[in-house]
Write a protein that holds these residues in place. Structure first.
Motif, short mmCIF file in Angstrom:
data_model
loop_
_atom_site.label_atom_id
_atom_site.label_comp_id
_atom_site.label_asym_id
_atom_site.label_seq_id
_atom_site.Cartn_x
_atom_site.Cartn_y
_atom_site.Cartn_z
N GLY A 287 71.81 50.73 45.06
CA GLY A 287 70.46 51.30 45.06
C GLY A 287 69.44 50.48 45.82
N SER A 288 69.89 49.42 46.56
CA SER A 288 68.96 48.56 47.28
C SER A 288 69.36 48.48 48.75
CB SER A 288 68.97 47.15 46.66
OG SER A 288 68.15 46.28 47.40
N TYR A 289 68.38 48.63 49.66
CA TYR A 289 68.65 48.60 51.09
C TYR A 289 67.63 47.71 51.79
CZ TYR A 289 71.67 52.60 50.20
OH TYR A 289 72.66 53.40 49.73
N VAL A 290 68.03 47.17 52.92
CA VAL A 290 67.13 46.38 53.75
C VAL A 290 66.98 47.08 55.08
CG1 VAL A 290 66.86 44.21 55.01
CG2 VAL A 290 67.71 44.18 52.66
N ASP A 291 65.73 47.27 55.50
CA ASP A 291 65.45 47.87 56.81
C ASP A 291 65.75 46.82 57.87
OD1 ASP A 291 64.40 48.92 59.12
OD2 ASP A 291 62.64 49.77 58.12
N GLU A 292 66.76 47.10 58.71
CA GLU A 292 67.18 46.15 59.73
C GLU A 292 66.01 45.72 60.62
OE1 GLU A 292 70.10 44.86 60.23
OE2 GLU A 292 71.52 46.07 59.10
N ARG A 293 65.08 46.65 60.89
CA ARG A 293 63.97 46.35 61.78
C ARG A 293 62.99 45.36 61.17
NH1 ARG A 293 62.18 52.43 62.39
NH2 ARG A 293 62.57 52.16 60.14
N LYS A 294 62.95 45.28 59.83
CA LYS A 294 61.99 44.41 59.15
C LYS A 294 62.66 43.19 58.52
CE LYS A 294 58.89 48.27 58.02
NZ LYS A 294 58.21 49.00 56.92
N ALA A 295 63.94 43.03 58.76
CA ALA A 295 64.66 41.89 58.17
C ALA A 295 64.10 40.58 58.73
CB ALA A 295 66.15 41.99 58.48
N PRO A 296 63.89 39.57 57.88
CA PRO A 296 63.35 38.29 58.36
C PRO A 296 64.34 37.56 59.26
CG PRO A 296 63.99 38.12 56.06
CD PRO A 296 64.11 39.57 56.43
N THR A 297 63.81 36.73 60.14
CA THR A 297 64.64 35.93 61.03
C THR A 297 65.00 34.61 60.36
OG1 THR A 297 62.71 34.86 62.00
CG2 THR A 297 63.50 36.90 63.05
N ILE A 298 65.90 33.85 60.99
CA ILE A 298 66.25 32.52 60.49
C ILE A 298 65.01 31.62 60.51
CG2 ILE A 298 67.67 30.48 60.88
CD1 ILE A 298 69.24 32.89 59.91
N ALA A 299 64.17 31.78 61.53
CA ALA A 299 62.94 30.99 61.58
C ALA A 299 62.07 31.24 60.36
CB ALA A 299 62.17 31.31 62.87
N LYS A 300 61.97 32.49 59.95
CA LYS A 300 61.19 32.82 58.76
C LYS A 300 61.84 32.24 57.52
CE LYS A 300 58.16 34.95 56.19
NZ LYS A 300 56.75 34.49 56.14
N ALA A 301 63.16 32.30 57.44
CA ALA A 301 63.87 31.75 56.29
C ALA A 301 63.67 30.24 56.21
CB ALA A 301 65.36 32.08 56.39
N ILE A 302 63.65 29.57 57.38
CA ILE A 302 63.40 28.13 57.41
C ILE A 302 62.01 27.82 56.88
CG2 ILE A 302 63.03 26.16 58.95
CD1 ILE A 302 65.25 27.30 60.73
N GLU A 303 61.02 28.57 57.36
CA GLU A 303 59.64 28.38 56.91
C GLU A 303 59.53 28.57 55.40
OE1 GLU A 303 55.40 30.71 57.50
OE2 GLU A 303 56.88 30.79 59.12
N HIS A 304 60.20 29.58 54.89
CA HIS A 304 60.18 29.86 53.45
C HIS A 304 60.82 28.72 52.66
CE1 HIS A 304 60.26 32.26 49.79
NE2 HIS A 304 61.57 32.03 49.67
N TRP A 305 61.92 28.20 53.18
CA TRP A 305 62.64 27.11 52.51
C TRP A 305 61.81 25.83 52.50
CZ3 TRP A 305 64.78 22.38 54.19
CH2 TRP A 305 65.69 21.80 53.31
N LEU A 306 61.16 25.52 53.61
CA LEU A 306 60.32 24.31 53.68
C LEU A 306 59.14 24.41 52.72
CD1 LEU A 306 60.30 23.68 57.54
CD2 LEU A 306 61.42 22.27 55.80
N GLU A 307 58.58 25.58 52.60
CA GLU A 307 57.48 25.78 51.65
C GLU A 307 57.96 25.55 50.22
OE1 GLU A 307 56.05 29.69 52.39
OE2 GLU A 307 54.93 29.14 54.21
N ASP A 308 59.18 25.99 49.94
CA ASP A 308 59.75 25.80 48.60
C ASP A 308 60.02 24.33 48.32
OD1 ASP A 308 61.17 26.98 46.15
OD2 ASP A 308 62.76 25.73 47.04
#
Length: 353
Positions: free
Chosen positions: A6-27
Motif C-alpha cells: 500500500g506504499s509507493y514512491v514517485d520515482e520523479r520525487k525520490a531523493p538523491t544520495i546527496a540529499k540522503a547525505i545531508e539528512h544523515w549529517l543533520e542527524d
C-alpha cells in the motif's frame, strides 16, 4: 516503485544520495563531537557525493579546504546525483572501485562504512529500500596490532603506581578503566560515584585543553565499573588532587605547588594538555621500571583484551569500552594476552570434566 504493502514512491520525487547525505549529517549533529562531524563531512563530500578531483592527495585536500578549483582540473562524478530508487549493488561496486583507485584503500573502506550508515537512515526515514552492500569489496590492508603489555607487566606497573601517591593514578588509570586519553583528561570529580562504584564518562578534553560536553560518539557516553584497586587509588588521590578555586574539579589536572603529604597541591587544578601528560606522567614509569614502552591508548587495548581473556562476554566489554558495535571490539581492539598453553588448559577444563 513499490516499497511496502500500500506504499509507493514517485520515482520523479525520490531523493538523491546527496540529499540522503545531508539528512544523515543533520542527524549526526549533536550526537558526535564537532571534529568527528567535520571528518564525516570531508569524506562524504569528497568520496561519496563528489565530484572527485583527479589529482594528488594534497591537491584534493586543498580543494576540499578552499573550494578553489586548480587550473586544468578534471573531475569524476560519484554518487551525489543518483536517486535512492536507482542505486544498486553494481553501482556501489563501481563507485567503491573508483574511490580506492583514486584515494586509496583506507578512504574507500571508510567511505563504504559511512555510505552504509547513510543508506540505513534513508531507508528508515524516507521509506525507500536500500540495496545490499556488495560483497568482496577491497579491504584496507591489515594494520599491525598495537603493542600491549602482558598482565604481569601491568600488575608491576599498577603496584608501582600504588606506591607513587603524586603521579601513580595518572598512569595506572587507563589500564584499570579502559578510557581514551581524551576521556581521562576530561574527567571531573563530580562524575565519579563512589557510592555506586562507577565512573560516568560524559565528556572529553580537546587538544587545546577545553572540555567538550560530549564524548567521541554516542556509545562513548557510558558508565565504567570501578575495581577495588581503582577505587582505593582514587579515594587516596582525592585528598591530594590540586583544586580549582579551592574546590575539587578535574581528576587529572595540571600540577600545582607541592605541599607536605597529605595536603593537596596549591595553584593547580587547570587543564593538563595531552603532550604534557605523556612527558610528565606517562613516560617516566616505563623507564624507571624497565618496561617496554606503550602509548596511553595502548592501555585501553590492554584493558579490553584482558577482559576478553578473562571470559567477560563481548557485549559487556563493548559497553564498558564505549563501542556501539561489539564487532569493533572484536575486530580492532582484542589481542591475545595469553599464549597457546592457556587455550590448551581451557580445552582440558571444558572437555575433561
Amino acid at each position: 516503485m513499490k516499497i511496502a504493502e500500500g506504499s509507493y514512491v514517485d520515482e520523479r520525487k525520490a531523493p538523491t544520495i546527496a540529499k540522503a547525505i545531508e539528512h544523515w549529517l543533520e542527524d549526526r549533529e549533536g550526537k558526535v563531537k564537532a571534529s568527528t562531524l567535520k571528518g564525516y563531512k570531508v569524506v562524504t563530500r569528497g568520496a561519496i557525493r563528489g565530484p572527485l578531483l583527479i589529482g594528488t592527495r594534497q591537491e584534493r585536500a586543498d580543494y576540499t579546504a578552499t573550494g578553489v578549483v586548480p587550473a586544468g582540473a578534471r573531475f569524476l562524478n560519484l554518487l551525489g546525483d543518483v536517486k535512492l530508487t536507482e542505486l544498486n549493488t553494481a553501482m556501489i561496486r563501481q563507485w567503491h572501485r573508483t574511490v580506492v583507485e583514486q584515494c586509496g584503500t583506507y578512504t574507500g573502506t571508510r567511505a563504504k562504512a559511512l555510505l552504509k550508515s547513510i543508506l540505513a537512515l534513508a531507508e528508515e526515514d524516507f521509506g525507500i529500500r536500500a540495496p545490499s552492500m556488495p560483497t568482496g569489496l577491497a579491504r584496507a590492508r591489515h594494520k599491525a596490532k598495537k603493542a600491549i603489555l602482558t598482565p604481569e607487566d601491568i600488575a608491576k606497573l599498577v603496584a608501582a603506581a600504588k606506591q607513587d601517591p603524586e603521579n601513580g593514578i595518572y598512569y595506572a588509570f587507563p589500564f584499570l578503566a579502559g578510557t581514551r586519553p581524551s576521556e581521562q583528561l576530561g574527567l571531573l570529580w563530580s562524575e565519579i560515584d563512589f557510592d555506586r562504584n562507577v565512573i560516568h564518562i560524559r565528556r572529553i578534553q580537546e587538544r587545546t585543553g577545553e572540555l567538550t560536553e560530549m564524548t567521541k560518539t554516542e556509545a562513548g557516553t557510558r558508565d565504567i565499573p570501578m575495581s577495588a584497586t581503582l577505587r582505593e587509588m582514587l579515594l587516596s588521590w582525592r585528598l591530594r588532587c590540586p583544586r580549582k578555586d579551592r574546590e575539587l574539579h578535574r581528576v587529572f589536572p595540571g600540577p600545582g605547588r607541592l605541599q607536605e603529604w597529605p595536603k593537596p597541591r596549591l595553584g593547580g587544578g587547570g587543564a593538563l594538555l595531552y603532550q604534557n601528560f605523556r612527558k610528565r606522567y606517562w613516560e617516566p614509569p616505563f623507564k624507571r621500571l624497565g618496561l617496554a614502552y606503550v602509548t596511553p591508548h595502548s592501555a585501553r587495548h590492554s584493558f579490553i583484551s584482558t577482559l576478553q581473556a578473562e571470559g567477560i562476554e563481548v557485549g559487556l566489554v563493548a559497553q564498558i569500552a564505549g563501542h556501539a558495535n561489539p564487532t569493533v571490539t572484536l575486530g580492532h581492539y582484542t589481542q591475545a594476552v595469553r599464549d597457546g598453553a592457556a587455550a590448551a588448559e581451557a580445552l582440558e577444563r571444558a572437555y575433561g570434566r
